[in-house]
Design an enzyme around this catalytic site. Structure first.
Site, PDB file in Angstrom:
ATOM      1  N   ILE A   2      -4.414  -8.694  15.785  1.00  0.00           N
ATOM      2  CA  ILE A   2      -2.937  -8.876  16.049  1.00  0.00           C
ATOM      3  C   ILE A   2      -2.184  -7.389  16.228  1.00  0.00           C
ATOM      4  O   ILE A   2      -1.432  -7.223  16.804  1.00  0.00           O
ATOM      5  CB  ILE A   2      -2.240  -9.854  15.049  1.00  0.00           C
ATOM      6  N   ASP A   3      -2.838  -6.360  15.230  1.00  0.00           N
ATOM      7  CA  ASP A   3      -2.078  -5.184  15.416  1.00  0.00           C
ATOM      8  C   ASP A   3      -2.087  -4.477  16.650  1.00  0.00           C
ATOM      9  O   ASP A   3      -1.265  -3.572  16.972  1.00  0.00           O
ATOM     10  CB  ASP A   3      -2.740  -4.312  14.380  1.00  0.00           C
ATOM     11  N   ALA A   8      -0.115  -9.128  10.483  1.00  0.00           N
ATOM     12  CA  ALA A   8      -0.061  -7.808  11.156  1.00  0.00           C
ATOM     13  C   ALA A   8      -0.582  -6.946  10.039  1.00  0.00           C
ATOM     14  O   ALA A   8      -1.066  -5.769  10.560  1.00  0.00           O
ATOM     15  CB  ALA A   8       0.779  -7.285  11.777  1.00  0.00           C
ATOM     16  N   TYR A  38      -1.228   4.687  10.414  1.00  0.00           N
ATOM     17  CA  TYR A  38      -1.558   3.737  11.579  1.00  0.00           C
ATOM     18  C   TYR A  38      -0.277   3.480  12.476  1.00  0.00           C
ATOM     19  O   TYR A  38       0.738   3.657  11.907  1.00  0.00           O
ATOM     20  CB  TYR A  38      -1.864   2.415  10.937  1.00  0.00           C
ATOM     21  N   HIS A  49      -0.886   1.885  16.298  1.00  0.00           N
ATOM     22  CA  HIS A  49      -1.250   0.780  17.021  1.00  0.00           C
ATOM     23  C   HIS A  49       0.005   0.512  18.217  1.00  0.00           C
ATOM     24  O   HIS A  49       0.662  -0.271  18.384  1.00  0.00           O
ATOM     25  CB  HIS A  49      -1.113  -0.780  16.129  1.00  0.00           C
ATOM     26  N   ARG A 103       0.850  -1.353  -0.176  1.00  0.00           N
ATOM     27  CA  ARG A 103      -0.013   0.027  -0.049  1.00  0.00           C
ATOM     28  C   ARG A 103       0.876   1.158  -0.147  1.00  0.00           C
ATOM     29  O   ARG A 103       2.137   1.509   0.125  1.00  0.00           O
ATOM     30  CB  ARG A 103      -1.062   0.101   1.202  1.00  0.00           C
ATOM     31  N   LYS A 142       1.470   2.157   7.274  1.00  0.00           N
ATOM     32  CA  LYS A 142       2.020   1.348   8.316  1.00  0.00           C
ATOM     33  C   LYS A 142       2.658   2.178   9.396  1.00  0.00           C
ATOM     34  O   LYS A 142       3.226   3.138   9.080  1.00  0.00           O
ATOM     35  CB  LYS A 142       2.530   0.110   7.949  1.00  0.00           C
ATOM     36  N   GLU A 169      -5.937   5.130  13.675  1.00  0.00           N
ATOM     37  CA  GLU A 169      -7.057   4.044  14.323  1.00  0.00           C
ATOM     38  C   GLU A 169      -7.811   4.668  15.293  1.00  0.00           C
ATOM     39  O   GLU A 169      -8.631   3.922  15.937  1.00  0.00           O
ATOM     40  CB  GLU A 169      -6.091   2.635  14.513  1.00  0.00           C
TER      41      GLU A 169
END
Length: 371
Positions: free
Chosen positions: A269-270, A299, A94, A96, A15, A75, A118
């Site tokens: 899982i993230d 992930a 993101y 996390h 991505r 990510k 998120e």
């Protein structure tokens, strides 16, 4: 503002933070936009397409981080990227953070302003920047689980939907939110025997009305959870506590009650995973086995369908990126309290309460950071 997007470097992550169309919107609003060479190739977006949209193509990620006021990614930044962040720079991606103390420590040390997709909210209390990836991951979890159930991949050798005269696989979906709904839709569509567990009676009622007789719903207490896990061929972990570590709902002891070759797919899982035996995996090596149970814990699941995922993500992140670029992060957050909820780290402080609590940091309220 000078906005940049580097090429993602996480394992099998294709991505990209900005599509050519998003670049065009930023440029039209008067912002200089930099894109790392080859950043969009995973979604079949060429450097020429970015140039035509008005971007400057640069050779390295280092130049993106050195020159840009805001870095837009997909990510969480990897260690080499975190080392390039600087005080006052805006990171929009993101994160996390709750299950990732090393990343959190590096972001705190950097002094950067880190806004996490998120935890941005909406008027209904939802997570609109997480939702499209949750939709993708929920649907993918069934595809991945169906593959893992094949004997050649370590599973029981069961076809998810069965065939006439042979029972379909039993699928237990833990959590009835966006991930759970989309996982159940896919599993029901393939003909599986689906049970969805949740603790919210209103959610269970909505799911019951939506699926009617095509899927069962159960209240998620310890007894019901243990029973459904024991009977399931495929268990989908779809539990989310916004910004916080996921609760460990399926214990290692429960694995011994399952049929060998059954599959656990942990979409949480993230946020650390909702199975006690979960550990993050990659698309290169997506599964591992514990006590004869196959675990799928990738992930960055949506990275496998990168073009769909990137465009779905940009649809919801671009308005906020434009708002930040047009007004600056502080005024953008003041004018939009939902965006402000995305602020996780600022100027060496942890500003998201769940992250501070889970990782032992002093919590600076977001309101104090915006003063």
């Amino acid at each position: 503002m000078r906005v940049g997007t580097p090429k993602e470097i996480k394992n099998h992550e294709y991505r990209v933070g900005l599509t050519p169309e998003s670049v065009r919107e930023l440029v039209a609003n008067g912002h200089e936009t930099l894109v790392e060479q080859g950043a969009g190739l995973g979604i079949s977006a060429t450097d020429d397409e970015y140039r035509e949209a008005g971007a400057e193509i640069v050779g390295t990620a280092e130049e993106i981080f050195e020159r840009c006021d805001m870095v837009v990614k997909v990510k969480e930044p990897q260690a080499v990227e975190r080392a390039m962040l600087r005080e006052g720079q805006i990171l929009f991606t993101y994160l996390h953070l709750a299950p990732d103390p090393e990343q959190t420590a590096d972001l705190v040390k950097s002094g950067a302003t880190c806004i996490a997709y998120e935890t941005v909210t909406d008027d209904n209390g939802g997570l609109p920047l997480l939702k499209p990836m949750s939709q993708v991951a929920g649907r993918m979890s069934i595809q991945a689980g169906a593959t893992a159930l094949e004997k050649a991949h370590g599973g029981r050798g069961i076809l998810l939907g069965g065939v006439p005269g042979v029972s379909p696989a039993k699928v237990a979906v833990i959590g009835g939110g966006v991930v759970g709904l989309n996982a159940a839709q896919m599993a029901v569509g393939l003909g599986a025997d689906v049970t969805i567990l949740d603790r919210n009676p209103e959610v269970l009622e909505e799911l019951g009305n939506y699926f009617e007789a095509r899927a069962k719903t159960r209240f998620s207490n310890q007894a019901n959870l243990a029973e459904c896990v024991t009977q399931a061929d495929l268990v989908i972990g779809a539990v989310l506590i916004p910004g916080a570590s996921a609760p460990k709902l399926v214990t290692r002891e429960m694995l011994s009650t399952m049929n060998p070759g059954s599959v656990l797919a942990d979409v949480a899982i993230d946020q650390g995973g909702c199975f006690e035996t979960s550990k993050a995996t990659t698309h290169a090596e997506p599964t591992y086995v514990v006590d004869e149970i196959v675990h799928y814990c990738v992930a960055n699941m949506p990275g496998a369908v990168c073009r769909t995922s990137t465009y779905a993500l940009n649809n919801v992140t671009l308005p906020h990126a434009l708002n930040i670029a047009n007004k600056g992060w502080k005024e953008a957050c003041r004018s939009n309290p939902h965006l402000a909820e995305g602020l996780n780290v600022w100027n060496g402080h942890v500003t998201y309460e769940a992250v501070a609590r889970d990782l032992g940091y002093a919590h600076m309220p977001i309101a104090d950071a915006l003063k």
